[in-house]
Design an enzyme around this catalytic site. Structure first.
Site, PDB file in Angstrom:
ATOM      1  N   HIS A   9      42.004  15.216  32.826  1.00  0.00           N
ATOM      2  CA  HIS A   9      43.113  15.592  31.935  1.00  0.00           C
ATOM      3  C   HIS A   9      42.892  14.893  30.610  1.00  0.00           C
ATOM      4  O   HIS A   9      42.399  13.763  30.576  1.00  0.00           O
ATOM      5  CB  HIS A   9      44.463  15.158  32.519  1.00  0.00           C
ATOM      6  N   ASP A  49      37.751  14.300  44.212  1.00  0.00           N
ATOM      7  CA  ASP A  49      38.942  14.917  43.620  1.00  0.00           C
ATOM      8  C   ASP A  49      38.971  14.649  42.106  1.00  0.00           C
ATOM      9  O   ASP A  49      40.002  14.269  41.537  1.00  0.00           O
ATOM     10  CB  ASP A  49      40.243  14.463  44.275  1.00  0.00           C
TER      11      ASP A  49
HETATM   12  O1  DOR Z   1      46.107  14.649  41.223  1.00  0.00           O
HETATM   13  C1  DOR Z   1      45.801  15.815  41.410  1.00  0.00           C
HETATM   14  N1  DOR Z   1      45.303  16.563  40.414  1.00  0.00           N
HETATM   15  N2  DOR Z   1      45.988  16.351  42.615  1.00  0.00           N
HETATM   16  C2  DOR Z   1      45.813  17.674  42.840  1.00  0.00           C
HETATM   17  O2  DOR Z   1      45.983  18.093  43.959  1.00  0.00           O
HETATM   18  C3  DOR Z   1      45.435  18.576  41.730  1.00  0.00           C
HETATM   19  C4  DOR Z   1      44.745  17.826  40.672  1.00  0.00           C
HETATM   20  C5  DOR Z   1      44.600  18.590  39.385  1.00  0.00           C
HETATM   21  O3  DOR Z   1      44.251  19.776  39.403  1.00  0.00           O
HETATM   22  O4  DOR Z   1      44.773  17.981  38.330  1.00  0.00           O
END
Ligand code: DOR
Length: 423
Positions: free
Chosen positions: A310, A306
């Site tokens: 960012h 995952d």
């Molecule tokens: O923490 C997360 N970030 N969970 C998600 O389901 C989406 C993801 C994102 O796209 O940043």
């Protein structure tokens, strides 16, 4: 190129191979695998002593952010990070800008990948248009364009009749439906796990029920439709009895968790640490133990990163405004191997969670250590320790609570067809 790797531990979960031996690569293919390979011809030797050699990792939960948020990551940087993490195939989630809800976006991603990706890219398309949960996308056209699954990742398809139709439609096309299990009516506004810590920090909490309600509904719909369901990034202990029940019922599902859910607890966010803000949120010690038990029992059989990059623009701000997510491609292997160190999983079982089972979800043949097949394997030193620093991270984004910490287990090299990378 002729390379002979001598005396490594050769591991392939798909072939149930675990032996110490030699591996010969010629012209980008695995020429021979055996306990001892002697060759008189000119060959480059690599000592495999202390190294594990296994097929490339298949990470089915990655955010590459292209198109639309290339300041966080793009296909080039994200797949470079994957390569450094020993990952040779990534499935990229569709919550891009625009979202991957039409064949043109899928085609664009694949074209970009052909031009600049370091590893193979498998696009996942949206279940619903704009991920709005209202109208299904055109799965057939998306599949023809190259989509390998559908998901509204980041959002749950809360309308049960739409999800049921999605499952039926996907079943006809043999596409996996990957569900982000979160009942938004319960989690709305939530920032971290619901409990004493959320009360102390004055932040709205996300309860276990918002996840487990979604898990149970989706399992029931998979039971009814007999369609392939994949439950993404599971984090709470309350899911476990339902997963056990679903296995007993023979429901066609697979379940995934991520290293952060068996490595960290909610304590990471204390002090309003936005690098540990993730969705679903980090949970409690008890949840971590339960997730590990579920991995041991085989109720959760897929581990994915995952990887959610960012930039400081989205993270170095007030906690409640910060985006959810942490990077993970370069930590997937070292953190997952802790499960082996703790005696929970054998190396082969762990690797089946990282290679064989995620490939099954995508309906692709996994990379294998097989004579005659294209070279696609990793050299991994399970003992080497290294410190996580911004400079070492290949991803464009550095949002991880691991900065400054030491990890055990280091990817030393990747062979991919005619290319060889040694780190
Ligand atoms: O923490 C997360 N970030 N969970 C998600 O389901 C989406 C993801 C994102 O796209 O940043």
């Amino acid at each position: 190129m002729r390379v002979l790797i001598k005396g490594a531990r050769l591991l392939d979960p798909t072939l149930n191979l675990d032996m110490t031996g030699d591996l010969l690569v010629e012209e980008g293919h695995i020429k021979a695998i055996s306990r001892k390979i002697e060759t008189s011809e000119a060959v480059e030797l690599i000592s495999g002593e202390g190294l594990y050699v296994f097929p490339g990792i298949v990470d089915i939960h990655v955010h590459l952010r292209e198109p639309g948020e290339e300041w966080k990551e793009d296909i080039e940087s994200g797949t470079r990070a994957a390569l450094h993490g020993g990952i040779t195939r990534v499935a990229c989630m569709p919550n891009t800008k625009p979202p991957n809800d039409r064949p043109e976006v899928t085609t664009y991603i694949l074209e970009q990948a052909r031009e600049k990706a370091w590893v193979k890219v498998y696009p996942i398309a949206c279940i619903t248009k704009g991920q709005e949960g209202k109208e299904l996308t055109e799965f057939g056209r998306l599949k023809r364009a190259g989509a390998c699954g559908v998901s509204d990742d980041g959002k749950w398809v809360s309308d049960s009749s739409i999800m049921k139709r999605a499952l039926l439609y996907a079943k006809q096309l043999d596409l996996p439906v990957i569900s982000h299990c979160e009942d938004h009516s319960l989690s709305r506004g939530g920032q971290i796990n619901e409990g004493i810590l959320s009360a102390k920090l004055g932040l709205r909490g996300v309860s276990f029920s918002s996840e487990t309600i979604a898990v149970v509904r989706d399992l029931l719909l998979a039971k009814e439709t007999k369609a392939p369901l994949h439950l993404a990034h599971l984090s709470v202990k309350e899911n476990i009895p339902f997963l056990r029940w679903a296995k007993e019922e023979g429901i066609p599902f697979s379940a995934e968790t991520c290293p952060h859910y068996f490595t960290f607890t909610e304590k990471e966010v204390d002090g309003y640490n936005t690098s540990a803000k993730v969705n679903p949120p980090l949970r409690t010690d008890e949840d971590v133990i339960a997730i590990k038990e579920a991995l041991k029992e085989g109720l959760i059989e897929v581990i994915a990163s995952d990887h959610a990059p960012h930039s400081p623009l989205e993270k170095d701000i007030e906690f409640e405004l910060a985006s959810f997510g942490m990077i993970g491609l370069e930590f997937l292997l070292p953190l997952s191997f802790n499960l082996v160190r703790e005696g929970l999983l054998t190396p082969l079982t762990l690797l089946s969670y990282l290679i064989t089972n995620p490939s099954k979800v995508l309906r692709i043949e996994p990379p294998m250590l097989k004579e005659g097949s294209l070279a696609e394997f990793v050299l991994f030193d399970p003992e080497e320790e290294w410190e996580v620093t911004e400079e070492k991270i290949q991803s464009k984004s550095k949002n991880t609570p691991l900065l400054g910490r030491r990890l055990k287990g280091k990817v030393k090299g990747v062979f991919l067809g005619n290319k060889r990378y040694l780190f």
